[in-house]
Design an enzyme around this catalytic site. Structure first.
Site, PDB file in Angstrom:
ATOM      1  N   SER A   1       0.801  -1.192  -0.095  1.00 11.42           N
ATOM      2  CA  SER A   1       0.028   0.017   0.019  1.00 11.42           C
ATOM      3  C   SER A   1       0.886   1.133   0.018  1.00 11.42           C
ATOM      4  CB  SER A   1      -0.994   0.037   1.356  1.00 11.42           C
ATOM      5  OG  SER A   1      -2.215   0.799   1.155  1.00 11.42           O
TER       6      SER A   1
ATOM      7  N   ASP B   1      -5.416  -3.941  -2.932  1.00 11.92           N
ATOM      8  CA  ASP B   1      -4.464  -3.467  -2.018  1.00 11.92           C
ATOM      9  C   ASP B   1      -3.948  -4.755  -1.306  1.00 11.92           C
ATOM     10  OD1 ASP B   1      -3.206  -2.382   0.624  1.00 11.92           O
ATOM     11  OD2 ASP B   1      -4.219  -0.583   0.215  1.00 11.92           O
TER      12      ASP B   1
END
Length: 253
Positions: free
Chosen positions: A39, A151
């Site tokens: 991320s 993600d």
């Protein structure tokens, strides 16, 4: 010296603390042989792996804004697109492949169709950063071959395993949520971020229990989406990383 691997975890705006950690590592002359990220950690890791100094990454982080990394799209898969994020990476680094990095780089994403981890160690660095930071429900998934990628926090928010598999002999990780205090969200973005990140804290603790050093700055007073916090996040990351790293180095001698 042993090969040191550095794992930078996800945490939205809390990722500003990573820049402070990089500053501490630089000032203590601790060499990093490989780096991984998930991320926002993937974004910072990519810049670092391609030779950006902590000063340069600090200036980039200070200039970012939510509107810079997202654009409204009409899609059944998400509210926003983070194509601009990929564009920022390309603008900063050029059209680069991960394998061109100055130090070995890996980034973690999730195949939302299968629920499996995807580890990027080659290919377009901008696409990997986009995929790794594609918060599900907020950002539209990244099309990657036959897969839809989101993600990496869903699978491994602090990506230690890619470093171990790549031969790291010592692993340092940065867990942005170990001491974080969740608070009442103000909007749908905050709701989704709280939901995802609060659900992964126990899993993360198990995944990182074998690391040599976990830097866990106290970020309890910060929220997940306010870019104005970045300078203070950097300061806290630096102060706490410097203390932890000094103690670790002394203990290793």
């Amino acid at each position: 010296m042993k090969k040191i691997g550095l794992a930078l975890g996800g945490g939205a705006i809390l990722g500003g603390a990573h820049v402070g950690v990089l500053r501490a590592l630089t000032e203590l002359n601790i060499p990093v042989s490989m780096v991984s990220g998930t991320s926002i950690g993937a974004f910072i890791a990519a810049l670092y792996a391609f030779g950006k100094s902590w000063h340069e990454i600090r200036d980039i982080a200070f200039d970012l804004d939510w509107i810079d990394v997202s654009g409204l799209v009409l899609s059944q898969y998400g509210l926003l697109s983070n194509k601009k994020f990929g564009g920022i990476v390309t603008e900063l680094l050029g059209h680069k492949n991960i394998e061109d990095a100055s130090i070995p780089l890996s980034m973690v994403a999730t195949d939302i169709g299968t629920g499996k981890k995807v580890v990027f160690t080659e290919g377009d660095v901008a696409i990997a950063v986009m995929a790794s930071s594609c918060i599900p429900g907020i950002f539209r998934p990244v099309d990657y071959g036959d897969a839809l990628l989101v993600d990496g926090m869903l699978i491994e928010n602090v990506p230690v395993s890619p470093l171990v598999e790549s031969g790291a002999e010592t692993v340092i990780c940065v867990d942005l949520f170990a001491r974080h205090a969740f608070r009442k969200p103000d909007n749908i973005i905050g709701v989704l971020l709280n939901a995802f990140y609060s659900s992964i804290t126990n899993t993360t603790a198990i995944q990182i229990e074998s690391v040599d050093l976990c830097i866990s700055p106290d970020l309890s007073r910060f929220n997940l989406i306010d870019f104005d916090q970045v300078p203070d996040l950097l300061d806290v990351g630096y102060t706490e990383a410097l203390s932890a790293l000094k103690a670790w180095v002394e203990g290793s001698e």
